[in-house]
Design a protein around this motif. Structure first.
Motif, PDB file in Angstrom:
ATOM      1  N   LEU A  57      -3.188 -10.787   0.585  1.00  0.00           N
ATOM      2  CA  LEU A  57      -3.096  -9.751  -0.451  1.00  0.00           C
ATOM      3  C   LEU A  57      -4.360  -8.899  -0.481  1.00  0.00           C
ATOM      4  O   LEU A  57      -4.296  -7.663  -0.546  1.00  0.00           O
ATOM      5  CB  LEU A  57      -2.851 -10.409  -1.807  1.00  0.00           C
ATOM      6  N   ILE A  58      -5.502  -9.527  -0.382  1.00  0.00           N
ATOM      7  CA  ILE A  58      -6.780  -8.796  -0.380  1.00  0.00           C
ATOM      8  C   ILE A  58      -6.885  -7.908   0.856  1.00  0.00           C
ATOM      9  O   ILE A  58      -7.305  -6.749   0.771  1.00  0.00           O
ATOM     10  CB  ILE A  58      -7.961  -9.789  -0.459  1.00  0.00           C
ATOM     11  N   LEU A  59      -6.490  -8.436   2.009  1.00  0.00           N
ATOM     12  CA  LEU A  59      -6.533  -7.641   3.240  1.00  0.00           C
ATOM     13  C   LEU A  59      -5.633  -6.412   3.118  1.00  0.00           C
ATOM     14  O   LEU A  59      -6.036  -5.301   3.467  1.00  0.00           O
ATOM     15  CB  LEU A  59      -6.114  -8.487   4.444  1.00  0.00           C
ATOM     16  N   TRP A  60      -4.406  -6.610   2.633  1.00  0.00           N
ATOM     17  CA  TRP A  60      -3.486  -5.481   2.487  1.00  0.00           C
ATOM     18  C   TRP A  60      -3.999  -4.464   1.471  1.00  0.00           C
ATOM     19  O   TRP A  60      -3.906  -3.262   1.687  1.00  0.00           O
ATOM     20  CB  TRP A  60      -2.096  -5.953   2.097  1.00  0.00           C
ATOM     21  N   ARG A  61      -4.572  -4.963   0.384  1.00  0.00           N
ATOM     22  CA  ARG A  61      -5.139  -4.048  -0.615  1.00  0.00           C
ATOM     23  C   ARG A  61      -6.256  -3.222   0.003  1.00  0.00           C
ATOM     24  O   ARG A  61      -6.299  -1.999  -0.144  1.00  0.00           O
ATOM     25  CB  ARG A  61      -5.676  -4.837  -1.810  1.00  0.00           C
ATOM     26  N   ASP A  62      -7.149  -3.873   0.732  1.00  0.00           N
ATOM     27  CA  ASP A  62      -8.268  -3.173   1.366  1.00  0.00           C
ATOM     28  C   ASP A  62      -7.794  -2.163   2.410  1.00  0.00           C
ATOM     29  O   ASP A  62      -8.453  -1.151   2.643  1.00  0.00           O
ATOM     30  CB  ASP A  62      -9.243  -4.167   1.999  1.00  0.00           C
ATOM     31  N   LEU A  63      -6.656  -2.427   3.027  1.00  0.00           N
ATOM     32  CA  LEU A  63      -6.085  -1.514   4.010  1.00  0.00           C
ATOM     33  C   LEU A  63      -5.278  -0.392   3.349  1.00  0.00           C
ATOM     34  O   LEU A  63      -4.858   0.542   4.034  1.00  0.00           O
ATOM     35  CB  LEU A  63      -5.187  -2.283   4.987  1.00  0.00           C
ATOM     36  N   GLY A  64      -5.059  -0.500   2.043  1.00  0.00           N
ATOM     37  CA  GLY A  64      -4.266   0.504   1.339  1.00  0.00           C
ATOM     38  C   GLY A  64      -2.779   0.397   1.628  1.00  0.00           C
ATOM     39  O   GLY A  64      -2.039   1.373   1.487  1.00  0.00           O
ATOM     40  N   ASP A  65      -2.327  -0.769   2.014  1.00  0.00           N
ATOM     41  CA  ASP A  65      -0.931  -0.989   2.387  1.00  0.00           C
ATOM     42  C   ASP A  65      -0.153  -1.483   1.166  1.00  0.00           C
ATOM     43  O   ASP A  65       0.004  -2.679   0.952  1.00  0.00           O
ATOM     44  CB  ASP A  65      -0.876  -2.005   3.521  1.00  0.00           C
ATOM     45  N   LEU A  66       0.335  -0.540   0.361  1.00  0.00           N
ATOM     46  CA  LEU A  66       0.989  -0.877  -0.901  1.00  0.00           C
ATOM     47  C   LEU A  66       2.256  -1.707  -0.694  1.00  0.00           C
ATOM     48  O   LEU A  66       2.523  -2.645  -1.446  1.00  0.00           O
ATOM     49  CB  LEU A  66       1.311   0.402  -1.676  1.00  0.00           C
ATOM     50  N   ALA A  98       6.735  -3.881  -9.979  1.00  0.00           N
ATOM     51  CA  ALA A  98       6.064  -2.603 -10.270  1.00  0.00           C
ATOM     52  C   ALA A  98       5.708  -1.874  -8.976  1.00  0.00           C
ATOM     53  O   ALA A  98       5.814  -0.647  -8.897  1.00  0.00           O
ATOM     54  CB  ALA A  98       4.817  -2.847 -11.125  1.00  0.00           C
ATOM     55  N   VAL A  99       5.292  -2.618  -7.975  1.00  0.00           N
ATOM     56  CA  VAL A  99       5.000  -2.012  -6.672  1.00  0.00           C
ATOM     57  C   VAL A  99       6.280  -1.427  -6.089  1.00  0.00           C
ATOM     58  O   VAL A  99       6.285  -0.316  -5.556  1.00  0.00           O
ATOM     59  CB  VAL A  99       4.364  -3.036  -5.703  1.00  0.00           C
ATOM     60  N   LEU A 100       7.379  -2.167  -6.203  1.00  0.00           N
ATOM     61  CA  LEU A 100       8.667  -1.692  -5.718  1.00  0.00           C
ATOM     62  C   LEU A 100       9.039  -0.359  -6.374  1.00  0.00           C
ATOM     63  O   LEU A 100       9.441   0.582  -5.699  1.00  0.00           O
ATOM     64  CB  LEU A 100       9.745  -2.738  -6.000  1.00  0.00           C
ATOM     65  N   VAL A 101       8.857  -0.273  -7.673  1.00  0.00           N
ATOM     66  CA  VAL A 101       9.162   0.965  -8.408  1.00  0.00           C
ATOM     67  C   VAL A 101       8.251   2.087  -7.935  1.00  0.00           C
ATOM     68  O   VAL A 101       8.692   3.219  -7.721  1.00  0.00           O
ATOM     69  CB  VAL A 101       9.039   0.731  -9.932  1.00  0.00           C
ATOM     70  N   GLU A 102       6.974   1.793  -7.750  1.00  0.00           N
ATOM     71  CA  GLU A 102       6.002   2.791  -7.297  1.00  0.00           C
ATOM     72  C   GLU A 102       6.351   3.333  -5.912  1.00  0.00           C
ATOM     73  O   GLU A 102       6.192   4.512  -5.632  1.00  0.00           O
ATOM     74  CB  GLU A 102       4.605   2.177  -7.287  1.00  0.00           C
ATOM     75  N   LEU A 103       6.820   2.453  -5.044  1.00  0.00           N
ATOM     76  CA  LEU A 103       7.146   2.857  -3.678  1.00  0.00           C
ATOM     77  C   LEU A 103       8.352   3.786  -3.622  1.00  0.00           C
ATOM     78  O   LEU A 103       8.429   4.647  -2.765  1.00  0.00           O
ATOM     79  CB  LEU A 103       7.441   1.631  -2.814  1.00  0.00           C
ATOM     80  N   GLY A 104       9.292   3.573  -4.523  1.00  0.00           N
ATOM     81  CA  GLY A 104      10.520   4.352  -4.484  1.00  0.00           C
ATOM     82  C   GLY A 104      11.499   3.751  -3.503  1.00  0.00           C
ATOM     83  O   GLY A 104      11.155   2.879  -2.707  1.00  0.00           O
ATOM     84  N   PRO A 105      12.735   4.218  -3.546  1.00  0.00           N
ATOM     85  CA  PRO A 105      13.802   3.576  -2.772  1.00  0.00           C
ATOM     86  C   PRO A 105      13.611   3.602  -1.258  1.00  0.00           C
ATOM     87  O   PRO A 105      13.981   2.654  -0.587  1.00  0.00           O
ATOM     88  CB  PRO A 105      15.059   4.337  -3.166  1.00  0.00           C
ATOM     89  N   ALA A 106      13.013   4.637  -0.704  1.00  0.00           N
ATOM     90  CA  ALA A 106      12.904   4.719   0.761  1.00  0.00           C
ATOM     91  C   ALA A 106      12.013   3.619   1.322  1.00  0.00           C
ATOM     92  O   ALA A 106      12.401   2.898   2.230  1.00  0.00           O
ATOM     93  CB  ALA A 106      12.379   6.084   1.174  1.00  0.00           C
ATOM     94  N   ASP A 107      10.800   3.476   0.779  1.00  0.00           N
ATOM     95  CA  ASP A 107       9.879   2.452   1.283  1.00  0.00           C
ATOM     96  C   ASP A 107      10.209   1.072   0.748  1.00  0.00           C
ATOM     97  O   ASP A 107      10.006   0.077   1.431  1.00  0.00           O
ATOM     98  CB  ASP A 107       8.439   2.796   0.910  1.00  0.00           C
TER      99      ASP A 107
END
Length: 128
Positions: A57-66, A98-107
């Motif tokens: 989770l920390i690695l993905w956060r640091d990479l900006g991979d929502l 919440a991340v799912l909602v932020e990403l929107g349906p495509a991602d």
């Protein structure tokens, strides 16, 4: 899964992690660490799973991979749920949602959050 399959899978993931680290492939490292954490969760080894999932989770956060942050939160939620930590699981499933909602349906279609397939709802209701 049979013991031999789990041992083989674990060895392959460990080898993949070693290669990702040698190549300084941060995405690959995060993926391998998360996969090892999910495998540990599936085997009931929560002491091993939680730190691996947090590291991913920390690695993905640091990479900006929502998208994968959502996957990481979902993995931590599953680990908490497996340990009977209903409130923590509900919070983590909620954060993943919440991340799912932020990403929107495509991602968001790239991954399925356990909280939306019945597993999480049990913990949401228990945590109330």
């Amino acid at each position: 899964a049979t013991v031999s399959v789990v041992v083989t899978l674990s060895a392959c993931l460990e080898e993949g992690l070693t290669l990702s680290l040698e190549l300084d492939d941060r995405f690959g490292t995060a993926f391998q660490v998360a996969a090892l954490g999910r495998l540990a969760t599936s085997q009931g080894d929560h002491a091993r799973a939680a730190p691996l999932l947090r590291q991913a989770l920390i690695l993905w956060r640091d990479l900006g991979d929502l998208r994968d942050v959502g996957v990481g939160l979902d993995g931590l939620a599953l680990a908490a749920a497996a340990q009977g930590q209903a409130r923590r699981a509900a919070r983590l499933f909620g954060a993943a949602d919440a991340v799912l909602v932020e990403l929107g349906p495509a991602d968001a279609a790239v991954f399925i959050i356990s909280g939306n397939n019945g597993v999480g709802s049990v913990f949401f209701n228990t945590a109330r």
